[in-house]
Design a protein around this motif. Structure first.
Motif, mmCIF file in Angstrom:
data_model
loop_
_atom_site.group_PDB
_atom_site.id
_atom_site.type_symbol
_atom_site.label_atom_id
_atom_site.label_comp_id
_atom_site.label_asym_id
_atom_site.label_seq_id
_atom_site.Cartn_x
_atom_site.Cartn_y
_atom_site.Cartn_z
ATOM 1 N N GLN A 67 46.794 47.943 10.362
ATOM 2 C CA GLN A 67 45.699 48.901 10.517
ATOM 3 C C GLN A 67 45.375 49.118 11.990
ATOM 4 O O GLN A 67 45.135 50.243 12.423
ATOM 5 C CB GLN A 67 44.460 48.418 9.760
ATOM 6 C CG GLN A 67 43.312 49.408 9.776
ATOM 7 C CD GLN A 67 43.673 50.720 9.091
ATOM 8 O OE1 GLN A 67 44.178 50.731 7.979
ATOM 9 N NE2 GLN A 67 43.423 51.839 9.756
ATOM 10 N N GLU A 68 45.375 48.041 12.780
ATOM 11 C CA GLU A 68 45.125 48.153 14.222
ATOM 12 C C GLU A 68 46.173 49.049 14.884
ATOM 13 O O GLU A 68 45.845 49.915 15.697
ATOM 14 C CB GLU A 68 45.133 46.776 14.890
ATOM 15 C CG GLU A 68 43.939 45.918 14.586
ATOM 16 C CD GLU A 68 42.667 46.410 15.269
ATOM 17 O OE1 GLU A 68 42.756 47.026 16.349
ATOM 18 O OE2 GLU A 68 41.589 46.188 14.709
ATOM 19 N N ILE A 69 47.455 48.834 14.541
ATOM 20 C CA ILE A 69 48.533 49.643 15.098
ATOM 21 C C ILE A 69 48.364 51.098 14.699
ATOM 22 O O ILE A 69 48.515 52.013 15.530
ATOM 23 C CB ILE A 69 49.908 49.095 14.660
ATOM 24 C CG1 ILE A 69 50.161 47.729 15.312
ATOM 25 C CG2 ILE A 69 51.034 50.081 15.012
ATOM 26 C CD1 ILE A 69 51.360 46.997 14.773
ATOM 27 N N GLU A 70 48.000 51.324 13.438
ATOM 28 C CA GLU A 70 47.789 52.692 12.964
ATOM 29 C C GLU A 70 46.618 53.342 13.707
ATOM 30 O O GLU A 70 46.705 54.491 14.143
ATOM 31 C CB GLU A 70 47.526 52.684 11.461
ATOM 32 C CG GLU A 70 47.452 54.077 10.856
ATOM 33 C CD GLU A 70 47.268 54.024 9.346
ATOM 34 O OE1 GLU A 70 46.427 54.804 8.861
ATOM 35 O OE2 GLU A 70 47.946 53.214 8.686
ATOM 36 N N ASP A 71 45.525 52.588 13.898
ATOM 37 C CA ASP A 71 44.359 53.122 14.601
ATOM 38 C C ASP A 71 44.683 53.449 16.062
ATOM 39 O O ASP A 71 44.222 54.454 16.595
ATOM 40 C CB ASP A 71 43.184 52.135 14.551
ATOM 41 C CG ASP A 71 42.597 51.989 13.153
ATOM 42 O OD1 ASP A 71 42.911 52.819 12.270
ATOM 43 O OD2 ASP A 71 41.830 51.029 12.941
ATOM 44 N N LEU A 72 45.464 52.573 16.705
ATOM 45 C CA LEU A 72 45.836 52.805 18.103
ATOM 46 C C LEU A 72 46.852 53.933 18.242
ATOM 47 O O LEU A 72 46.889 54.629 19.243
ATOM 48 C CB LEU A 72 46.437 51.530 18.714
ATOM 49 C CG LEU A 72 45.469 50.401 19.028
ATOM 50 C CD1 LEU A 72 46.247 49.146 19.396
ATOM 51 C CD2 LEU A 72 44.542 50.794 20.161
ATOM 52 N N GLY A 73 47.717 54.064 17.272
ATOM 53 C CA GLY A 73 48.771 55.068 17.335
ATOM 54 C C GLY A 73 50.045 54.547 17.982
ATOM 55 O O GLY A 73 50.995 55.292 18.189
ATOM 56 N N TYR A 74 50.054 53.273 18.330
ATOM 57 C CA TYR A 74 51.248 52.629 18.909
ATOM 58 C C TYR A 74 51.090 51.113 18.795
ATOM 59 O O TYR A 74 49.997 50.618 18.554
ATOM 60 C CB TYR A 74 51.446 53.033 20.371
ATOM 61 C CG TYR A 74 50.358 52.526 21.299
ATOM 62 C CD1 TYR A 74 50.519 51.335 22.001
ATOM 63 C CD2 TYR A 74 49.169 53.226 21.463
ATOM 64 C CE1 TYR A 74 49.525 50.861 22.833
ATOM 65 C CE2 TYR A 74 48.171 52.759 22.298
ATOM 66 C CZ TYR A 74 48.364 51.572 22.991
ATOM 67 O OH TYR A 74 47.375 51.100 23.804
ATOM 68 N N ASN A 75 52.200 50.397 18.994
ATOM 69 C CA ASN A 75 52.184 48.937 18.959
ATOM 70 C C ASN A 75 52.174 48.433 20.399
ATOM 71 O O ASN A 75 53.159 48.576 21.111
ATOM 72 C CB ASN A 75 53.403 48.410 18.207
ATOM 73 C CG ASN A 75 53.347 46.912 18.010
ATOM 74 O OD1 ASN A 75 52.652 46.197 18.727
ATOM 75 N ND2 ASN A 75 54.101 46.429 17.047
ATOM 76 N N PRO A 76 51.075 47.839 20.885
ATOM 77 C CA PRO A 76 50.986 47.396 22.275
ATOM 78 C C PRO A 76 52.091 46.421 22.691
ATOM 79 O O PRO A 76 52.523 46.431 23.838
ATOM 80 C CB PRO A 76 49.620 46.711 22.352
ATOM 81 C CG PRO A 76 48.843 47.279 21.230
ATOM 82 C CD PRO A 76 49.833 47.598 20.154
#
Length: 89
Positions: A67-76
């Motif tokens: 969900q965090e990756i989806e919210d950010l729009g990328y994988n840090p």
């Protein structure tokens, strides 16, 4: 910081591996993760590994991570520097 010789150590057998003692004054501490680099000249370099972005967060479930990756729009953790973000490794 200048290069510094910390001593002369002997490689010992430790189970199915070889080991070398790292002195406590070296800057490494118990639990540190390291990267071993075998140089073309045969030298071995030991570096602290950079922490994974997700390791610095409070423990979250895989679903929360997705969900965090989806919210950010990328994988840090998959981003590479594009400017001068990392001056030193």
């Amino acid at each position: 910081m200048k290069d510094q010789i910390l001593g002369n150590y002997t490689v010992r057998k430790s189970g199915n591996a070889n080991s070398v003692t790292i002195p406590s004054g070296s800057g490494f501490k118990r639990g540190d993760n390291v990267i071993l680099i075998l140089k073309s000249n045969g030298d071995l370099e030991i570096k602290k590994s950079k922490p994974n972005f997700w390791d610095s967060l409070p423990k979250i479930s895989e679903e929360e991570k997705k969900q965090e990756i989806e919210d950010l729009g990328y994988n840090p953790s998959e981003q590479t520097p594009v400017g001068k973000e990392r001056i030193e490794d």
